[in-house]
Design a protein around this motif. Structure first.
Motif, short mmCIF file in Angstrom:
data_model
loop_
_atom_site.label_atom_id
_atom_site.label_comp_id
_atom_site.label_asym_id
_atom_site.label_seq_id
_atom_site.Cartn_x
_atom_site.Cartn_y
_atom_site.Cartn_z
N LEU A 1 -18.49 26.47 -50.12
CA LEU A 1 -19.51 26.27 -51.15
C LEU A 1 -20.60 27.34 -51.05
CD1 LEU A 1 -20.05 22.39 -51.08
CD2 LEU A 1 -18.83 23.74 -52.80
N ILE A 2 -20.98 27.68 -49.83
CA ILE A 2 -22.01 28.71 -49.63
C ILE A 2 -21.52 30.05 -50.18
CG2 ILE A 2 -23.14 30.10 -47.83
CD1 ILE A 2 -23.48 27.48 -46.24
N ARG A 3 -20.30 30.41 -49.83
CA ARG A 3 -19.77 31.71 -50.28
C ARG A 3 -19.52 31.73 -51.79
NH1 ARG A 3 -16.24 32.38 -44.97
NH2 ARG A 3 -17.85 33.37 -43.72
N SER A 4 -19.04 30.61 -52.34
CA SER A 4 -18.75 30.58 -53.79
C SER A 4 -20.03 30.70 -54.62
CB SER A 4 -17.99 29.31 -54.17
OG SER A 4 -18.82 28.18 -54.06
N ASN B 1 -14.98 19.71 -42.86
CA ASN B 1 -16.25 19.61 -43.57
C ASN B 1 -17.05 20.90 -43.48
OD1 ASN B 1 -15.71 16.97 -44.30
ND2 ASN B 1 -17.00 16.06 -42.73
N LEU B 2 -17.10 21.52 -42.29
CA LEU B 2 -17.84 22.78 -42.16
C LEU B 2 -17.17 23.90 -42.96
CD1 LEU B 2 -18.92 22.72 -38.41
CD2 LEU B 2 -20.32 22.27 -40.43
N GLN B 3 -15.83 23.90 -43.03
CA GLN B 3 -15.14 24.89 -43.87
C GLN B 3 -15.45 24.67 -45.34
OE1 GLN B 3 -10.99 24.69 -42.83
NE2 GLN B 3 -11.30 25.67 -40.83
N ALA B 4 -15.52 23.40 -45.78
CA ALA B 4 -15.85 23.11 -47.18
C ALA B 4 -17.28 23.55 -47.49
CB ALA B 4 -15.69 21.62 -47.46
N THR C 1 -26.39 31.78 -39.82
CA THR C 1 -25.95 31.05 -38.62
C THR C 1 -25.63 29.59 -38.95
OG1 THR C 1 -28.20 30.38 -38.01
CG2 THR C 1 -27.35 32.41 -37.02
N VAL C 2 -24.75 29.04 -38.12
CA VAL C 2 -24.47 27.60 -38.12
C VAL C 2 -24.52 27.16 -36.66
CG1 VAL C 2 -22.82 25.77 -38.64
CG2 VAL C 2 -23.00 27.74 -40.17
N ASP C 3 -25.51 26.35 -36.32
CA ASP C 3 -25.69 25.92 -34.93
C ASP C 3 -25.56 24.40 -34.84
OD1 ASP C 3 -26.30 28.50 -33.98
OD2 ASP C 3 -28.38 28.30 -34.65
N TRP D 1 -18.30 12.78 -46.40
CA TRP D 1 -19.43 11.98 -45.93
C TRP D 1 -20.38 12.90 -45.17
CZ3 TRP D 1 -20.60 7.10 -47.21
CH2 TRP D 1 -19.60 6.35 -47.82
N ALA D 2 -21.27 13.53 -45.91
CA ALA D 2 -22.23 14.46 -45.31
C ALA D 2 -23.53 14.37 -46.10
CB ALA D 2 -21.68 15.89 -45.34
N ASP D 3 -24.59 14.79 -45.45
CA ASP D 3 -25.89 14.78 -46.08
C ASP D 3 -26.61 16.07 -45.71
OD1 ASP D 3 -27.95 13.82 -47.61
OD2 ASP D 3 -28.74 12.47 -46.09
N LEU D 4 -27.44 16.54 -46.60
CA LEU D 4 -28.20 17.76 -46.37
C LEU D 4 -29.68 17.37 -46.31
CD1 LEU D 4 -27.42 21.13 -47.84
CD2 LEU D 4 -29.77 20.37 -47.90
N THR D 5 -30.34 17.67 -45.18
CA THR D 5 -31.75 17.31 -45.02
C THR D 5 -32.54 18.48 -44.47
OG1 THR D 5 -31.32 16.48 -42.79
CG2 THR D 5 -31.23 14.86 -44.57
N LYS D 6 -33.84 18.29 -44.39
CA LYS D 6 -34.78 19.27 -43.81
C LYS D 6 -34.61 20.65 -44.43
CE LYS D 6 -35.04 16.71 -39.52
NZ LYS D 6 -34.82 16.69 -38.09
#
Length: 195
Positions: free
Chosen positions: A101-104, A94-97, A111-113, A152-157
């Protein structure tokens, strides 16, 4: 002159008692009509109002049920499209996907923490704080691509920081921060197992 017999006297007594009973029944009927009828009308009005309230409540419940059925159908369609919630979150995939998406979308990843892990009945949530830099259009494109992914992921904040120097500048970059939550199914018997 005719003499009255004792038998005739008993008939007169029966006639008086019968007349009294008829008069008593008639008086009871009149009393019941005029004394209890207004009270009965009030009770009937109250009962009709309560029945109207119950009908409105029933209609509201039917509308809610219909809305819930539509929501259930949408969730069932999503489950059939995405599949069931996984027993363990494929964190690396999921983090690779998300990184892809970020790079594309030509976004600079800063950072990713890892964040806190939350446990809910039947659900585990893993949170990752992501910080990146890009133009506003690229961030919007990333959000659209993120929503179309089957994981199965969500983006918040989501926070977009830094205003452009001018509104005419197309190259203005912003710093963006958001939290990505990854989800996995968790049985109620599991105590502290990580997904």
């Amino acid at each position: 002159m005719v003499k009255s017999s004792p038998r005739d006297k008993s008939l007169v007594v029966y006639d008086i008692v019968g007349g009294g009973l008829v008069l008593a029944i008639a008086l009871f009927g009149l009393w019941s009509t005029f004394v209890h009828l207004p009270d009965s009308n009030k009770r009937l009005e109250v009962a009709q109002k309560e029945m109207g309230d119950l009908k409105r409540s029933l209609r509201a419940v039917e509308v809610n049920l219909s809305s819930s059925n539509v929501e259930l159908a949408n969730v069932e369609a999503e489950v059939s499209e995405r599949g069931a919630l996984p027993k363990s979150a494929p964190v690396n995939a999921n983090l690779q996907a998300i990184t892809r998406l970020i790079r594309s979308n030509k976004i600079d990843l800063i950072t990713v923490d890892p964040g806190e892990q939350k446990q809910y009945p039947g659900l585990t949530q893993l949170n990752y704080r992501v910080e990146c830099r890009s133009g506003f259009g690229a961030i919007l494109a990333f959000l659209e691509d993120f929503e179309s992914e089957p994981f199965w992921a969500d983006l918040t904040k989501l926070r977009i920081l830094g205003a452009p120097a001018s509104f005419e500048s197309k190259d203005a970059t912003h710093r963006a921060e958001f939290v990505v939550s990854l989800f996995a199914a968790r049985s109620s018997t599991e105590a502290g197992d990580k997904p």
